[in-house]
Motif scaffolding. Structure first.
Motif, PDB file in Angstrom:
ATOM      1  N   GLU A  48      28.696  18.402 -20.283  1.00 21.58           N
ATOM      2  CA  GLU A  48      28.711  19.136 -21.548  1.00 21.58           C
ATOM      3  C   GLU A  48      28.969  20.619 -21.318  1.00 21.58           C
ATOM      4  OE1 GLU A  48      25.153  18.514 -23.770  1.00 21.58           O
ATOM      5  OE2 GLU A  48      25.427  16.354 -23.910  1.00 21.58           O
ATOM      6  N   SER A  49      28.495  21.130 -20.183  1.00 21.34           N
ATOM      7  CA  SER A  49      28.627  22.563 -19.901  1.00 21.34           C
ATOM      8  C   SER A  49      29.828  22.889 -19.019  1.00 21.34           C
ATOM      9  CB  SER A  49      27.355  23.088 -19.209  1.00 21.34           C
ATOM     10  OG  SER A  49      26.214  22.927 -20.022  1.00 21.34           O
ATOM     11  N   TYR A  50      30.226  21.949 -18.179  1.00 17.98           N
ATOM     12  CA  TYR A  50      31.253  22.257 -17.177  1.00 17.98           C
ATOM     13  C   TYR A  50      32.616  22.508 -17.816  1.00 17.98           C
ATOM     14  CZ  TYR A  50      34.656  21.780 -13.483  1.00 17.98           C
ATOM     15  OH  TYR A  50      35.712  22.013 -12.635  1.00 17.98           O
ATOM     16  N   GLU A  51      33.304  23.545 -17.328  1.00 15.93           N
ATOM     17  CA  GLU A  51      34.688  23.838 -17.695  1.00 15.93           C
ATOM     18  C   GLU A  51      35.490  24.027 -16.422  1.00 15.93           C
ATOM     19  OE1 GLU A  51      36.008  23.860 -20.598  1.00 15.93           O
ATOM     20  OE2 GLU A  51      34.369  24.035 -22.035  1.00 15.93           O
ATOM     21  N   SER A  52      36.738  23.590 -16.441  1.00 16.54           N
ATOM     22  CA  SER A  52      37.576  23.691 -15.238  1.00 16.54           C
ATOM     23  C   SER A  52      37.827  25.134 -14.823  1.00 16.54           C
ATOM     24  CB  SER A  52      38.914  22.986 -15.483  1.00 16.54           C
ATOM     25  OG  SER A  52      39.595  23.567 -16.583  1.00 16.54           O
ATOM     26  N   THR A  53      37.621  26.078 -15.748  1.00 14.63           N
ATOM     27  CA  THR A  53      37.830  27.495 -15.433  1.00 14.63           C
ATOM     28  C   THR A  53      36.590  28.145 -14.812  1.00 14.63           C
ATOM     29  OG1 THR A  53      37.185  28.078 -17.693  1.00 14.63           O
ATOM     30  CG2 THR A  53      39.541  27.770 -17.251  1.00 14.63           C
ATOM     31  N   HIS A  54      35.490  27.421 -14.734  1.00 14.58           N
ATOM     32  CA  HIS A  54      34.240  27.997 -14.248  1.00 14.58           C
ATOM     33  C   HIS A  54      34.254  28.194 -12.742  1.00 14.58           C
ATOM     34  CE1 HIS A  54      31.537  26.698 -17.879  1.00 14.58           C
ATOM     35  NE2 HIS A  54      32.395  27.656 -18.170  1.00 14.58           N
ATOM     36  N   GLY A  55      33.486  29.195 -12.300  1.00 16.87           N
ATOM     37  CA  GLY A  55      33.169  29.359 -10.898  1.00 16.87           C
ATOM     38  C   GLY A  55      31.784  28.800 -10.626  1.00 16.87           C
ATOM     39  N   LYS A  57      29.057  30.182  -9.790  1.00 17.80           N
ATOM     40  CA  LYS A  57      27.938  30.937 -10.365  1.00 17.80           C
ATOM     41  C   LYS A  57      27.734  30.643 -11.843  1.00 17.80           C
ATOM     42  CE  LYS A  57      27.812  34.773  -7.081  1.00 17.80           C
ATOM     43  NZ  LYS A  57      27.887  36.243  -6.903  1.00 17.80           N
ATOM     44  N   ASP A  58      28.774  30.128 -12.504  1.00 21.50           N
ATOM     45  CA  ASP A  58      28.624  29.803 -13.924  1.00 21.50           C
ATOM     46  C   ASP A  58      27.617  28.683 -14.142  1.00 21.50           C
ATOM     47  OD1 ASP A  58      30.506  31.613 -15.141  1.00 21.50           O
ATOM     48  OD2 ASP A  58      32.103  30.436 -14.234  1.00 21.50           O
ATOM     49  N   VAL A  59      27.375  27.867 -13.113  1.00 18.86           N
ATOM     50  CA  VAL A  59      26.421  26.760 -13.248  1.00 18.86           C
ATOM     51  C   VAL A  59      25.031  27.285 -13.607  1.00 18.86           C
ATOM     52  CG1 VAL A  59      25.337  24.814 -12.040  1.00 18.86           C
ATOM     53  CG2 VAL A  59      27.743  25.339 -11.646  1.00 18.86           C
ATOM     54  N   ALA A  60      24.736  28.502 -13.221  1.00 20.35           N
ATOM     55  CA  ALA A  60      23.416  29.086 -13.511  1.00 20.35           C
ATOM     56  C   ALA A  60      23.149  29.172 -15.007  1.00 20.35           C
ATOM     57  CB  ALA A  60      23.300  30.465 -12.874  1.00 20.35           C
ATOM     58  N   SER A  61      24.219  29.216 -15.816  1.00 19.48           N
ATOM     59  CA  SER A  61      24.037  29.342 -17.271  1.00 19.48           C
ATOM     60  C   SER A  61      24.083  27.988 -17.981  1.00 19.48           C
ATOM     61  CB  SER A  61      25.123  30.252 -17.858  1.00 19.48           C
ATOM     62  OG  SER A  61      26.410  29.670 -17.678  1.00 19.48           O
ATOM     63  N   TYR A  62      24.259  26.897 -17.245  1.00 19.90           N
ATOM     64  CA  TYR A  62      24.325  25.571 -17.865  1.00 19.90           C
ATOM     65  C   TYR A  62      22.959  25.180 -18.418  1.00 19.90           C
ATOM     66  CZ  TYR A  62      28.867  24.652 -15.566  1.00 19.90           C
ATOM     67  OH  TYR A  62      30.173  24.692 -15.148  1.00 19.90           O
ATOM     68  N   GLN A 190      30.826  19.967  -5.665  1.00 23.58           N
ATOM     69  CA  GLN A 190      30.030  21.151  -5.308  1.00 23.58           C
ATOM     70  C   GLN A 190      29.277  21.672  -6.528  1.00 23.58           C
ATOM     71  OE1 GLN A 190      33.392  20.869  -4.841  1.00 23.58           O
ATOM     72  NE2 GLN A 190      34.056  21.855  -2.918  1.00 23.58           N
ATOM     73  N   PHE A 191      29.960  21.692  -7.685  1.00 26.25           N
ATOM     74  CA  PHE A 191      29.338  22.167  -8.918  1.00 26.25           C
ATOM     75  C   PHE A 191      28.177  21.248  -9.320  1.00 26.25           C
ATOM     76  CE2 PHE A 191      33.349  24.229  -8.878  1.00 26.25           C
ATOM     77  CZ  PHE A 191      33.277  25.352  -9.700  1.00 26.25           C
ATOM     78  N   PHE A 192      28.418  19.938  -9.215  1.00 25.41           N
ATOM     79  CA  PHE A 192      27.382  18.992  -9.629  1.00 25.41           C
ATOM     80  C   PHE A 192      26.154  19.082  -8.735  1.00 25.41           C
ATOM     81  CE2 PHE A 192      25.391  14.731  -9.535  1.00 25.41           C
ATOM     82  CZ  PHE A 192      25.001  14.671 -10.864  1.00 25.41           C
ATOM     83  N   ILE A 193      26.370  19.259  -7.424  1.00 26.38           N
ATOM     84  CA  ILE A 193      25.229  19.384  -6.519  1.00 26.38           C
ATOM     85  C   ILE A 193      24.449  20.661  -6.841  1.00 26.38           C
ATOM     86  CG2 ILE A 193      24.577  19.769  -4.110  1.00 26.38           C
ATOM     87  CD1 ILE A 193      26.821  17.851  -3.329  1.00 26.38           C
ATOM     88  N   ASP A 194      25.164  21.760  -7.125  1.00 22.18           N
ATOM     89  CA  ASP A 194      24.478  22.984  -7.546  1.00 22.18           C
ATOM     90  C   ASP A 194      23.636  22.722  -8.786  1.00 22.18           C
ATOM     91  OD1 ASP A 194      25.635  24.397  -5.495  1.00 22.18           O
ATOM     92  OD2 ASP A 194      27.228  25.266  -6.718  1.00 22.18           O
ATOM     93  N   TYR A 195      24.222  21.986  -9.737  1.00 19.75           N
ATOM     94  CA  TYR A 195      23.511  21.688 -10.972  1.00 19.75           C
ATOM     95  C   TYR A 195      22.276  20.844 -10.702  1.00 19.75           C
ATOM     96  CZ  TYR A 195      22.518  20.086 -15.685  1.00 19.75           C
ATOM     97  OH  TYR A 195      21.882  19.828 -16.875  1.00 19.75           O
ATOM     98  N   LEU A 196      22.435  19.827  -9.866  1.00 19.77           N
ATOM     99  CA  LEU A 196      21.323  18.920  -9.574  1.00 19.77           C
ATOM    100  C   LEU A 196      20.145  19.659  -8.968  1.00 19.77           C
ATOM    101  CD1 LEU A 196      20.207  15.976  -9.305  1.00 19.77           C
ATOM    102  CD2 LEU A 196      21.256  15.933  -7.036  1.00 19.77           C
ATOM    103  N   VAL A 197      20.397  20.493  -7.982  1.00 23.00           N
ATOM    104  CA  VAL A 197      19.279  21.108  -7.259  1.00 23.00           C
ATOM    105  C   VAL A 197      18.724  22.333  -7.973  1.00 23.00           C
ATOM    106  CG1 VAL A 197      20.123  20.207  -5.074  1.00 23.00           C
ATOM    107  CG2 VAL A 197      20.749  22.533  -5.748  1.00 23.00           C
TER     108      VAL A 197
END
Length: 618
Positions: A48-55, A57-62, A190-197
């Motif tokens: 729901e939060s992920y965008e292909s343009t994200h870096g 660090k953007d995961v922090a705001s998910y 990589q993004f999903f693992i950041d999100y998970l942890v």
């Protein structure tokens, strides 16, 4: 009681501790369907939060995902006892183990090092962040051994002895993870693992002593302080039943029904209400486009109790009499049918054979679809006939998708299952039969390509499933006295007696061209086709691996019907076999003294003819 501290902790922080498990917490009770629902929820919230343009660090705001609560007591010797929450922590551990293995095998760089959250090294000894039993440690030692492929690791895990029921559920979950991971998640792991942890969070309730932790556990569970969806739904429904005597009866039935559901397994009460509400009343579902709003299906999955409160009037539950009828008659009826479905998923019952077949496919949405045509006033005969018919149709769909190389995971089956649910909702048996017959040929077409299934390209479990169905069909039709049975063929915890896929042709071959193959490469490809495969017990399969087909025939003659039917002795003085070949001329079974390219096609044609009979239109 000592002071109680409450803190919200991300997965990363939680797994920086090392946990011990009291005896009563050691059994892992979740099945793959419970894990699949959790994984689907976490992935859905991430996407729901992920965008292909994200870096990164953007995961922090998910938006964070709340996993639930755990209860722990103070550390002893660097270990923190878990009094409640082992199911969630073990499930996250399994997910992280998969992600660690996946990143290693795919050579994915610049990813969070999950090994620090999975294990610790002390004085040269590796141990895990959850104090598992020795048998469970052996599972993860094999799985996280990067000196062997993941398929080899899983084969070794299947061969482990001494695994308890909880260990077997862990293995089942490990096997299910890969096909349930969304393709977008894999592409951006990589993004999903950041999100998970970092963004998946738990509430940790911690007290000074283990005795105090037990008191908190009992208080939250036995004194009503943990108001989960079931409690909130019950409170709403019973508050609407105004007659005191009726209310008391409804309460007694509710308690009995929920307790019966919980005896089926963890979370079964909640899974039942989700399945029933979706089956009977959900009219919308989230679309495939990013930003599409959630529908009834999704709201029921997130908060079924809240959805019911908001929609009771719309679905015709308005008066006190409506609520009492729904609580007293309908919930109990549908719960009984749900329980029958769940029991049929767990243990083969000839009356519901296709329900069992579908459960072998790990089809988690089956109960919803099977409940869809059931009406509150159906007799036992009526609802049973509907369940049998719809389950048979679902079996065809799942099998045809396997033959076509499509994944039967939750995401891929969600919309298909929901579409069938909407189409057959509230139908009588004749209408369901008409619907199934109309749709049948569309899916049956895939059976024509069954011979193209390849051991090298298909899911091994799909090939084993199809061979097991074919073998079981032949055993029953020929009335063999030494039948194995479908349930035994697919049972994965029988050690050396577990059935594996046997190649009739060994690898490599030094005389491929003499056997009719254009080249060694063609030999390698075609020896993996379905027509060149049978089933054998694991111990026998491994003992014959390097032998030629002719040298294996003597061993085949004492095995199951797929292997025996290759041997001349199977047809000698056996009137049942000869009668079968006479009445089923399209299934051209015969002894095959030598096996080459032509016999692969011949055998594939036998399998195709049997499959068309197994999955023929009702």
């Amino acid at each position: 009681m000592s002071d109680v501290s409450v803190a919200i902790r991300p997965v990363k922080t939680c797994f920086q501790s090392r946990y011990t498990l009291p005896t009563f917490q050691r059994d892992y009770k979740w099945e793959s369907k419970h894990f699949t629902e959790l994984l689907s929820d976490i992935q859905g919230t991430f996407l729901e939060s992920y965008e292909s343009t994200h870096g990164r660090k953007d995961v922090a705001s998910y938006r964070s995902y709340f996993l639930g609560s755990i209860i722990t007591s103070a550390e002893k010797g660097g270990q923190k006892p878990i009094v409640d929450g082992q199911q969630r922590l073990t499930s996250i551990f399994v997910l992280m183990a998969y992600l660690k293995r996946y990143c290693h095998d795919q050579e994915i760089a610049h990813v969070e090092d999950l090994s620090t959250l999975l294990q610790r090294t002390s004085y040269g000894t590796i141990d895990y962040t959850i104090e598992f039993s020795e048998s469970r440690r052996s599972i993860f030692r094999e799985y996280l051994n990067y000196d062997q492929s993941v398929s080899t690791a899983m084969e070794k895990i299947d061969s482990l002895s001494g695994l308890d029921s909880g260990d077997l559920r862990v293995v089942e979950v490990l096997k299910s993870v890969d096909k349930e991971i969304h393709e977008t998640v894999k592409q951006h792991i990589q993004f999903f693992i950041d999100y998970l942890v970092e963004k998946v969070e738990l509430i940790e309730i911690s007290v000074a002593s283990e005795n105090d932790a037990h008191r908190v556990f009992v208080t939250m569970n036995d004194r009503g302080l943990r108001l989960g969806p079931i409690d909130l739904l019950k409170g709403h429904i019973l508050s609407k039943v105004t007659d005191a005597e009726v209310n008391q009866k409804c309460h007694e039935l509710w308690v009995k029904t929920v307790n019966d559901l919980r005896r089926l397994g963890a979370e079964e009460d909640s899974l039942f209400f989700r399945a029933m509400f979706r089956a009977r009343w959900s009219n919308t579902i989230r679309g495939k486009k990013k930003g599409d709003p959630p529908g009834d299906f999704d709201h029921i999955g997130d908060s079924y109790h809240r959805w019911f409160v908001d929609n009771a009037t719309n679905i015709g539950i308005v008066t006190s009499d409506d609520y009492s009828r729904f609580s007293r008659d309908e919930i109990t009826k549908y719960a009984d049918i749900y329980a029958a479905i769940r029991r049929a998923e767990e243990e083969f019952d000839p009356a519901y054979e296709h329900v069992f077949y579908n459960s072998v496919h790990k089809y988690t949405l089956q109960a919803m679809v099977l409940l869809a045509p059931i009406k509150p006033n159906d007799t036992d005969t009526e609802w049973q006939s509907k369940v049998q018919l719809v389950a048979r149709f679902l079996d065809l769909i799942l099998t045809s998708r396997s033959i076509e190389g499509k994944d039967n995971n939750y995401d891929n089956l969600r919309d298909i299952s929901y579409g069938i649910t909407r189409a057959i909702r509230g139908m009588d048996h004749s209408a369901v039969l008409t619907y199934v017959q109309t749709e049948w040929d569309t899916h049956l077409q895939a059976m024509q390509g069954i011979g193209n299934l390849s051991y090298a390209k298909s899911e091994r479990s799909d090939i084993l499933y199809i061979l097991a169905r074919i073998a079981d069909f032949l055993e029953n039709k020929i009335q063999l006295t030494n039948s194995v049975g479908f349930g035994v063929y697919v049972q994965r915890d029988r050690g050396g007696r577990t059935f594996d896929i046997e190649h009739l042709l060994c690898a490599p071959s030094q005389n491929a061209t003499q056997m009719g193959f254009a080249s060694p490469a063609e030999y390698t490809e075609l020896r993996n086709r379905l027509g060149a495969l049978v089933l054998l017990p694991r111990s026998r399969n491994r003992s014959l691996q390097d032998k030629s087909y002719i040298d294996k025939l003597a061993a085949y003659s004492t095995e199951n019907v797929l292997a025996q039917s290759l041997c001349s002795g199977f047809y000698q003085n056996n009137p049942n076999v000869n009668g079968f070949t006479t009445t089923h001329p399209t299934m051209k079974l015969r002894a095959i003294p030598s096996f080459s390219k032509a016999e692969i096609d011949e055998r594939a044609e036998v399998y195709r003819a049997v499959a068309l009979e197994i999955w023929k239109k009702p």
